[in-house]
Design a protein around this motif. Structure first.
Motif, PDB file in Angstrom:
ATOM      1  N   LEU A   3       8.416 -21.597  41.931  1.00  0.00           N
ATOM      2  CA  LEU A   3       7.402 -21.113  40.990  1.00  0.00           C
ATOM      3  C   LEU A   3       8.052 -20.129  40.018  1.00  0.00           C
ATOM      4  N   LEU A   4       7.969 -20.440  38.734  1.00  0.00           N
ATOM      5  CA  LEU A   4       8.583 -19.582  37.727  1.00  0.00           C
ATOM      6  C   LEU A   4       7.498 -18.796  37.004  1.00  0.00           C
ATOM      7  N   PRO A   5       7.786 -17.540  36.590  1.00  0.00           N
ATOM      8  CA  PRO A   5       6.808 -16.829  35.755  1.00  0.00           C
ATOM      9  C   PRO A   5       6.539 -17.659  34.499  1.00  0.00           C
ATOM     10  N   PRO A   6       5.296 -17.580  33.944  1.00  0.00           N
ATOM     11  CA  PRO A   6       4.944 -18.425  32.792  1.00  0.00           C
ATOM     12  C   PRO A   6       5.941 -18.346  31.658  1.00  0.00           C
ATOM     13  N   CYS A   7       6.524 -17.153  31.433  1.00  0.00           N
ATOM     14  CA  CYS A   7       7.416 -16.972  30.288  1.00  0.00           C
ATOM     15  C   CYS A   7       8.646 -17.872  30.376  1.00  0.00           C
ATOM     16  N   LEU A  16      16.796 -13.668  27.022  1.00  0.00           N
ATOM     17  CA  LEU A  16      16.401 -12.291  27.340  1.00  0.00           C
ATOM     18  C   LEU A  16      17.193 -11.762  28.530  1.00  0.00           C
ATOM     19  N   SER A  17      17.564 -10.479  28.471  1.00  0.00           N
ATOM     20  CA  SER A  17      18.196  -9.876  29.647  1.00  0.00           C
ATOM     21  C   SER A  17      17.136  -9.321  30.589  1.00  0.00           C
ATOM     22  N   SER A  18      15.949  -8.986  30.048  1.00  0.00           N
ATOM     23  CA  SER A  18      14.840  -8.580  30.921  1.00  0.00           C
ATOM     24  C   SER A  18      13.512  -8.803  30.218  1.00  0.00           C
ATOM     25  N   VAL A  19      12.472  -9.058  31.025  1.00  0.00           N
ATOM     26  CA  VAL A  19      11.108  -9.166  30.498  1.00  0.00           C
ATOM     27  C   VAL A  19      10.456  -7.795  30.672  1.00  0.00           C
ATOM     28  N   VAL A  20       9.952  -7.240  29.574  1.00  0.00           N
ATOM     29  CA  VAL A  20       9.335  -5.906  29.628  1.00  0.00           C
ATOM     30  C   VAL A  20       7.826  -6.020  29.835  1.00  0.00           C
ATOM     31  N   VAL A  21       7.191  -6.985  29.139  1.00  0.00           N
ATOM     32  CA  VAL A  21       5.765  -7.262  29.365  1.00  0.00           C
ATOM     33  C   VAL A  21       5.602  -8.779  29.480  1.00  0.00           C
ATOM     34  N   SER A  22       5.066  -9.229  30.602  1.00  0.00           N
ATOM     35  CA  SER A  22       4.949 -10.669  30.840  1.00  0.00           C
ATOM     36  C   SER A  22       3.798 -11.274  30.026  1.00  0.00           C
ATOM     37  N   SER A 179       6.452 -15.868  24.185  1.00  0.00           N
ATOM     38  CA  SER A 179       5.122 -15.521  24.698  1.00  0.00           C
ATOM     39  C   SER A 179       5.117 -14.247  25.529  1.00  0.00           C
ATOM     40  N   CYS A 180       6.298 -13.678  25.751  1.00  0.00           N
ATOM     41  CA  CYS A 180       6.367 -12.394  26.455  1.00  0.00           C
ATOM     42  C   CYS A 180       7.156 -11.418  25.577  1.00  0.00           C
ATOM     43  N   VAL A 181       7.248 -10.170  26.018  1.00  0.00           N
ATOM     44  CA  VAL A 181       8.047  -9.151  25.309  1.00  0.00           C
ATOM     45  C   VAL A 181       9.236  -8.805  26.198  1.00  0.00           C
ATOM     46  N   GLY A 182      10.438  -8.835  25.615  1.00  0.00           N
ATOM     47  CA  GLY A 182      11.609  -8.552  26.441  1.00  0.00           C
ATOM     48  C   GLY A 182      12.781  -8.064  25.620  1.00  0.00           C
ATOM     49  N   VAL A 183      13.873  -7.806  26.314  1.00  0.00           N
ATOM     50  CA  VAL A 183      15.092  -7.303  25.674  1.00  0.00           C
ATOM     51  C   VAL A 183      16.069  -8.464  25.493  1.00  0.00           C
ATOM     52  N   LEU A 184      16.571  -8.599  24.274  1.00  0.00           N
ATOM     53  CA  LEU A 184      17.510  -9.676  23.954  1.00  0.00           C
ATOM     54  C   LEU A 184      18.872  -9.394  24.586  1.00  0.00           C
TER      55      LEU A 184
END
Ligand code: 5GP
Ligand code: MG
Length: 195
Positions: A3-7, A16-22, A179-184
């Motif tokens: 199961l993967l997060p929707p993003c 992305l190196s990290s997802v900040v807001v899913s 569709s999410c907010v994250g760090v490039l």
């Protein structure tokens, strides 16, 4: 089954190196923010929503569908990346608006408030156009970064001091469609193919 997060289903997620807001957190918060705004303005006949392009386009498109009030929508185009308080004149902003905001209840929507200079500059200029009331709403507010102005009246998320992309926010005009907010990932910032 994995199961993967929707993003993760979106094409650039690996960048992305990290997802900040899913994506899920964005969806839930945008809905609750819409309810807060609807309640705050419940007694007014009509709201005028001004979206700062391009960064706030995705957020505003979702948010206005969670605001259950009569509203009019217009966009403001701001070219300066960082501007001081004298950065915009009311005339310049009026030139990018189609709606007359004099005497109207105005809600300004932007993507992120960092030092606060951009929002402060736009608010100062809009005040010169004599709205009846003026409040601000931002998707993201960066913790401990404010140099000028108050915090926005409505805030989606307070995030750490990171440069983020996605959900309308760009890096060199890319990644707004995440569709999410994250760090490039650092190795993907300004690759030769973008020149
Ligand atoms: P401020 O004037 O508050 O320092 O900066 C606000 C503006 O800088 C935002 O409207 C946005 O255009 C840009 N900005 C600030 N932080 C970020 C970020 O983390 N990501 C992106 N894409 N833009 C940002
Ligand atoms: Mg901006």
């Amino acid at each position: 089954m994995l199961l993967l997060p929707p993003c993760l289903f979106f094409m650039f997620e690996d960048d992305l190196s990290s997802v900040v807001v899913s994506e899920l957190d964005l969806r839930e918060r945008v809905t609750s923010l819409g309810a807060e705004i609807s309640e705050a303005y419940a007694s007014i006949p009509e709201l005028t929503v001004l979206c700062v392009t391009n960064g706030a386009v995705v957020f505003a498109a979702d948010l206005i569908r969670s605001i259950h009030l009569s509203l009019r929508l217009d966009c403001i185009s701001v070219t300066n990346y960082h501007c001081d308080e004298a950065g915009f004149t009311p005339q310049e902003l009026a030139g990018s608006l189609r709606l007359d905001i004099q005497g109207r209840h105005v809600l300004l929507i932007d993507d992120v408030v960092d030092t606060g200079r951009t929002l402060r500059g736009i608010v100062s200029a809009l005040e010169g156009l004599k709205p009846r009331s003026l409040k601000t709403c931002v998707l993201l507010s960066k913790e401990g970064r404010r140099e000028v102005g108050e915090d926005a009246d409505f805030i989606g998320f307070t995030i750490p001091d990171l440069f983020v992309v996605g959900y309308g926010l760009d890096f060199a005009e890319r990644y707004r469609n995440l569709s999410c907010v994250g760090v490039l990932r650092p190795d993907l910032q300004n690759p030769p193919a973008w020149q």
